[in-house]
Design an enzyme around this catalytic site. Structure first.
Site, PDB file in Angstrom:
ATOM      1  N   SER A   1     -13.111   0.179   4.067  1.00 16.45           N
ATOM      2  CA  SER A   1     -11.860  -0.448   4.477  1.00 16.45           C
ATOM      3  C   SER A   1     -11.909  -1.057   5.864  1.00 16.45           C
ATOM      4  O   SER A   1     -12.764  -0.758   6.684  1.00 16.45           O
ATOM      5  CB  SER A   1     -10.781   0.628   4.407  1.00 16.45           C
TER       6      SER A   1
ATOM      7  N   HIS B   1       0.796  -1.232   0.000  1.00 16.43           N
ATOM      8  CA  HIS B   1       0.000   0.000   0.000  1.00 16.43           C
ATOM      9  C   HIS B   1       0.830   1.284   0.000  1.00 16.43           C
ATOM     10  O   HIS B   1       0.314   2.338  -0.314  1.00 16.43           O
ATOM     11  CB  HIS B   1      -0.916   0.031   1.218  1.00 16.43           C
TER      12      HIS B   1
HETATM   13  C1  MIC Z   1      -8.817  -0.355   0.655  1.00 19.87           C
HETATM   14  O1  MIC Z   1      -8.979  -0.954  -0.402  1.00 19.87           O
HETATM   15  O2  MIC Z   1      -9.623   0.500   1.067  1.00 19.87           O
HETATM   16  C2  MIC Z   1      -7.611  -0.676   1.498  1.00 19.87           C
HETATM   17  C3  MIC Z   1      -6.697   0.466   1.426  1.00 19.87           C
HETATM   18  O3  MIC Z   1      -6.957  -1.797   0.949  1.00 19.87           O
HETATM   19  C4  MIC Z   1      -8.093  -0.945   2.916  1.00 19.87           C
HETATM   20  C5  MIC Z   1      -7.026  -1.166   3.887  1.00 19.87           C
HETATM   21  C6  MIC Z   1      -6.399   0.058   4.429  1.00 19.87           C
HETATM   22  O4  MIC Z   1      -7.034   1.087   4.571  1.00 19.87           O
HETATM   23  O5  MIC Z   1      -5.227  -0.041   4.792  1.00 19.87           O
HETATM   24  C7  MIC Z   1      -9.058  -2.131   3.022  1.00 19.87           C
HETATM   25  O6  MIC Z   1      -9.693  -2.454   2.071  1.00 19.87           O
HETATM   26  O7  MIC Z   1      -9.230  -2.679   4.115  1.00 19.87           O
HETATM   27 FE1  SF4 Z   2      -4.844  -2.395  -2.645  1.00 19.58          FE
HETATM   28 FE2  SF4 Z   2      -7.219  -2.255  -1.396  1.00 19.58          FE
HETATM   29 FE3  SF4 Z   2      -6.879  -1.337  -3.899  1.00 19.58          FE
HETATM   30 FE4  SF4 Z   2      -6.809  -3.913  -3.467  1.00 19.58          FE
HETATM   31  S1  SF4 Z   2      -8.563  -2.570  -3.135  1.00 19.58           S
HETATM   32  S2  SF4 Z   2      -5.422  -2.775  -4.756  1.00 19.58           S
HETATM   33  S3  SF4 Z   2      -5.822  -4.051  -1.484  1.00 19.58           S
HETATM   34  S4  SF4 Z   2      -5.943  -0.553  -2.041  1.00 19.58           S
END
Ligand code: MIC
Ligand code: SF4
Length: 769
Positions: free
Chosen positions: A648, A98
Site C-alpha cells: 500500500s 475504504h
Molecule cells: C490497499 O489496497 O492496500 C489500499 C488499502 O487501497 C492501500 C491504501 C491504504 O492503505 O489506505 C493502497 O493500495 O495504497
Molecule cells: Fe480498495 Fe485497495 Fe482493494 Fe482497490 S485494492 S478495492 S483501492 S482496498
C-alpha cells in the site's frame, strides 16, 4: 466546471504541453520514444534542464490530476493544512470508499458507515470544499473505478494516494500511487518527484479465449516478475494482443502492476479506449485523443524493434494462456489452474472453499460482471447455487446501477450472492466476517488484487487465493478449492454431473449505455455554508491535528536499539495493518499503537512481538517496546528484508514509526512508494551494500549511523553493529537521498522543510487561487 470529470480544456492544454515538451526531449535524445517516455517526459517541469538517465536520479513532473481515498486523504489533508495554502494547485478529488464495513449488504452497511465515520466524512468534505477539491461521498464508488469512468484520459499524468492508481493505465494514462507527502507537494504547486523509471515492454500476441481473461495476463506476469520485479519500472504493453483487450480489461492489468511494485503501467490509445470514452459520455475527449494519436502510442520503430528500446521485453501469448491462480499470502505465487489441484493436495490447503468474493477496484467492470453472470446463468438453469458464500463489491454506483438494470445483479443473487456497498469492503479487512471460526485455516477465492496475511477478514490463517471473476464463480459453484472448470465436471442436481462451459463473449460496454449517477458527487466549486472552515471535532478519537516532528539535532545516531529485524516479506499491511485500524487513519497517536503488529521477528519467529533490550522482557508487542524506548528518549532502528514496505501507499507505515521514535529503516531493499514515504517523514531509508550483511544483525544488537552531517548524494554511509556480547563490526549502507531530500532529513520531515519556505527545485508559489 460543475460536472464530474476532466474538462476538455484541461486535456487540450495537456496535449499542447506534451507536444511542446516532446519537441525538446526529441532533440535532446535524438531517438524514437516509447509511450511511457512520451507521457512521462511530456510532463516534465523543466524538459531542458532535467537529467534524462533512467534508473538514475529523480524526475520532476507536473501531474494533470491528483486523487485521494478516504483512508489516506485524512493524513494528506491534515498535512496540507500545515502547508499554508488556500487551494489545491492541481485539480483533485477525494473518494470515500475504504471506510465502509461489509456486514449485511449495501444499504445497511453504507448507513452504518455514515453513522460511524460521520466526523471523518465531515472533515474530508469540509477540507475538500475549503481547498477546492471534488468530493465523492460514501457509496459513490471505489476511487480507481470512479477515476476510470470520469477523470482518466489518454496521455495524462495522474497521481493518487493509493497504490492501485495505475488502474488508469488501461485508458493510456500514466498513473502512479504515492504517499500523502507527494500529494501535498502537488497540491502546493511543487513538482512530483519520482525516481526516473526504466521501461519494461510487455508484448501481447494472440487473443484471449475460453476461460482466460485479462486478469490471467497480469497474474501470469506477477509469476514471472515477482513482487519486486516492477520496482522503479513502468510496464508498457504493446503488440497485436493488446488491441484485442477491452479498455476495462486493460485497466485490470494496469491495476495489478502495483503488485509488482511498478511505478505505473500503460497501454497505447486504441479503438477500445475510444469506445470506452464515448460510452462514458466523453466524446469530446475521445475526439481530442484521436487527433493526438501519435503522442498516445510508442513511435513505430519501438514496436518494430522493441528489444532496442525497452530494458527487457516479455512476450505473453494470449491464445495459449491458461487461467491462473495466485496465493496464498502473496500475489506472485502463481500457477496455471491445471497445476493447482495437485498443489492443493500437496500443501494441504483447505479444500472446502469458505467464501468467494467478486468485484473490487480490480475486477468489477461491465465485462467482468457479464462473464461472471455467464457462468452463473449456466448453474442457475440447472438449479445450482453457490456452495459457498458469494460477496460482490461493485466498483462504482454507475456500474452497480447499470448491472442492476441489465439483470446481472439479479442473476448473481439467484445463485446466492450478497451485494455489498460500492466500496473496498472485504478487500481491505473491512469484512465483519461471521459464521466462521476465523481462528482455523480456511480458503477463500477472490477476484481482488492483494492477498497478504490478514488482509481480508483480519485472520492470518485465512488463505486468500486470487483469480478472475469467472473462475471465482465456477470454483464457488463447486465449493472446492481444487476445482478446475476446464477439466472437471461439477455435481449437478440429483447427483447428475455437468460441465460448465466457458463464458460466451459478452459486451465490454452496456448496449443500452451506462446508468449515470452523480448524486454522490460534490463538485469543487461547491461552497456551502461554513465555507473555508475545516471541521475537526474537539477531543476526537478519529482525527488529530498534526504537530511537526522535531528537526534533526545534527548528531550521529549512536548505539540505537534495533526494535525489530523483520523476516521475509514485510508489507505495509504488516507494518501498519488496516482492518480495525482504518478507524484511526486520521489520528496519528492512536494508529501508531499498531506498528509492526503483522511483522515477523527474524529471531523468534513471533509476529508483532519482540524483545525489549533495555528490560530484557521477551514476547512484548512491538508498539509497546517502541513506546518504552521513546519514553526513555531513545530513537531506534528497524531492519527489513527484501522489498520492505511492499503493497500500500499508506504513509502511516512511515509516519507511525517516525512518531514512535524510529530514526532509520535498514533493509535489503525497499518498495518505491514506501521508500519515498520514509524520506518524506524525515527517516533514513538505508540498504545494505552487501545484502548478506542482513545476516550479521543479531538478537540484542544496537546500531550506530555515522557521518550524517557529511551525508552526500551517491555516497555510502558507515554504520557499526554493536553486538550484545560486546563485539562490534562495521557495515556499509547505501541511501538514495538527493540534495533536496537531504533538507527533509535535516528539517525532521519534508513538511517542516516546506513550511520553512524552501520549496525545492523549479518551484515557486504556484497557487491557482
Ligand atoms: C490497499 O489496497 O492496500 C489500499 C488499502 O487501497 C492501500 C491504501 C491504504 O492503505 O489506505 C493502497 O493500495 O495504497
Ligand atoms: Fe480498495 Fe485497495 Fe482493494 Fe482497490 S485494492 S478495492 S483501492 S482496498
Amino acid at each position: 466546471m460543475n460536472g464530474a470529470g476532466t474538462s476538455a480544456d484541461l486535456v487540450r492544454a495537456a496535449y499542447a504541453r506534451l507536444e511542446r515538451n516532446l519537441g525538446v526531449i526529441r532533440s535532446r535524445l535524438g531517438r524514437p520514444l516509447t509511450l511511457a517516455e512520451k507521457v512521462l517526459l511530456g510532463h516534465l517541469r523543466d524538459p531542458e534542464g532535467q537529467d534524462l538517465r533512467p534508473g538514475e536520479g529523480f524526475l520532476f513532473l507536473d501531474p494533470d490530476r491528483l486523487a485521494m481515498q478516504d483512508a489516506t486523504a485524512q493524513m494528506a489533508l491534515l498535512q496540507f493544512m500545515h502547508a499554508g495554502r488556500s487551494r489545491s494547485a492541481a485539480p483533485a478529488t477525494v473518494h470515500c470508499d475504504h471506510l465502509i464495513q461489509a456486514r449485511v449488504g449495501a444499504l445497511e452497511d453504507t448507513e452504518a458507515a455514515l453513522r460511524e465515520n460521520g466526523e471523518v466524512y465531515d472533515f474530508l468534505q469540509s477540507a475538500s470544499s475549503a481547498f477546492g477539491i471534488g468530493f465523492w461521498k460514501p457509496g459513490s464508488g471505489i476511487i480507481h473505478q470512479v477515476l476510470l469512468e470520469n477523470y482518466a484520459f489518454p496521455g495524462g499524468l495522474l497521481i493518487g494516494t493509493d497504490s492501485h492508481t495505475p488502474n488508469a493505465g488501461g485508458l493510456a494514462m500514466l498513473a502512479s500511487g504515492v504517499g500523502g507527502g507527494d500529494a501535498v507537494d502537488v497540491m502546493v504547486g511543487m513538482p512530483w518527484e519520482v525516481r526516473h523509471p526504466r521501461v519494461l515492454g510487455i508484448r501481447l500476441t494472440g487473443a484471449l479465449r475460453g476461460w482466460t481473461s485479462p486478469k490471467d495476463v497480469i497474474l501470469r506476469l506477477c509469476g514471472i516478475l515477482t513482487v519486486k520485479g516492477g520496482t522503479d519500472r513502468i510496464l508498457e504493453y504493446f503488440g497485436p494482443g493488446a488491441r484485442t483487450i477491452s479498455c476495462t480489461g486493460k485497466a485490470t492489468i494496469a491495476n495489478m502492476g502495483a503488485e509488482l511494485g511498478a511505478t505505473g503501467s500503460i497501454f497505447p490509445f486504441d479503438e477500445a479506449m475510444d469506445r470506452y470514452l464515448r460510452g462514458t459520455g466523453r466524446g469530446t475527449i475521445a475526439d481530442l485523443a484521436a487527433s493526438h494519436a501519435a503522442i498516445l502510442s510508442a513511435d513505430p520503430e519501438v514496436e518494430a524493434e522493441p528489444e532496442k528500446y525497452f530494458e527487457r521485453v516479455i512476450t505473453i501469448d494470449l491464445s495459449s494462456l491458461e487461467p491462473q491462480i495466485a496465493g496464498p499470502h502473496t500475489p506472485d505465487l502463481v500457477r496455471p489452474i491445471s497445476a493447482f489441484a495437485a498443489e492443493v493436495r500437496e500443501r494441504g490447503y483447505p479444500e472446502a472453499l469458505s467464501a468467494a468474493l467478486l468485484g473490487s477496484c480490480t475486477n468489477s467492470s461491465y465485462e467482468d460482471i457479464g462473464r461472471a453472470v455467464e457462468v452463473a446463468g449456466q448453474a442457475r438453469a440447472r438449479g445450482l447455487r453457490m456452495k459457498t458464500r458469494l460477496l460482490v463489491t461493485p466498483g462504482s454506483e454507475q456500474i452497480r446501477a447499470t448491472i442492476e438494470r441489465d439483470g446481472h445483479l439479479a442473476a448473481l443473487e439467484a445463485i446466492g450472492a450478497t451485494v455489498l456497498a460500492n466500496a473496498c469492503g472485504p478487500c481491505i479487512g473491512q469484512w465483519r466476517r461471521e459464521g466462521i471460526d476465523t481462528g482455523g485455516p480456511n480458503s477463500i477465492l477472490t477476484s481482488f488484487n492483494r492477498n497478504f496475511p490478514g488482509r481480508n477478514d483480519g485472520s492470518r490463517t485465512t488463505l486468500a487465493f486470487i483469480a478472475s471473476p469467472e473462475i471465482v464463480i465456477a470454483v464457488g459453484l463447486a465449493g472446492r478449492l481444487s476445482f478446475n472448470p476446464l477439466s472437471d465436471p461439477i455435481a449437478g442436481l440429483s447427483g447428475k454431473s455437468m460441465r460448465l462451459m466457458p463464458p460466451r463473449p459478452v459486451p465490454d460496454l452496456p448496449p443500452e449505455g451506462f446508468v449515470g449517477d452523480l448524486s454522490g458527487f460534490l463538485p469543487p466549486e461547491d461552497r456551502r455554508e461554513g465555507r473555508g472552515k475545516i471541521r475537526i471535532a474537539a477531543g476526537s478519537e478519529r482525527l488529530q491535528a498534526l504537530k511537526p516532528f522535531p528537526a534533526w539535532d545534527g548528531s550521529d545516531f549512536i548505539e540505537l536499539p534495533i526494535l525489530l529485524k523483520a523476516k521475509g516479506s514485510c508489507t505495509t499491511d504488516q507494518i501498519s495493518p488496516a482492518g480495525p485500524w482504518l478507524r484511526y487513519r486520521g489520528h496519528l497517536e492512536r494508529i501508531s499503537d499498531n506498528i509492526f503488529l503483522g511483522a515477523q521477528d527474524a529471531f523468534t519467529g513471533e509476529v508483532g512481538k519482540g524483545v525489549n533490550i533495555l528490560t530484557g522482557q521477551a514476547g512484548e508487542p512491538l508498539p509497546l517496546i517502541a513506546r518504552d524506548y521513546r519514553a526513555r528518549g531513545l530513537r531506534w532502528i528497524a531492519v527489513g528484508d527484501e522489498n520492505y514496505g511492499e503493497g500500500s501507499s499508506r504513509e502511516h507505515a512511515a509516519m507511525s514509526p517516525r512518531f514512535m521514535g524510529a530514526a532509520a529503516i535498514v533493509a535489503r531493499s525497499f518498495a518505491r512508494i514506501h521508500e519515498s514515504n520514509l524520506k518524506k517523514q524525515g527517516l533514513l531509508a538505508l540498504t545494505f551494500t552487501d545484502p548478506a550483511d542482513y545476516e550479521k544483525v543479531l538478537p540484542g544488537d544496537r546500531m550506530s549511523l555515522l557521518g550524517l552531517a557529511r551525508l552526500e548524494t551517491g555516497q555510502s554511509l558507515k554504520a557499526i553493529l554493536h553486538h550484545a556480547n560486546g563485539e562490534s563490526e562495521g557495515l556499509v549502507l547505501r541511501h538514495t537521498v538527493t540534495p533536496e531530500q537531504m533538507h527533509w532529513f535535516r528539517a525532521g520531515g519534508a513538511l517542516n522543510h516546506l513550511r520553512a519556505g524552501r520549496t525545492g527545485p523549479g518551484s515557486g508559489d504556484l497557487l491557482t487561487g
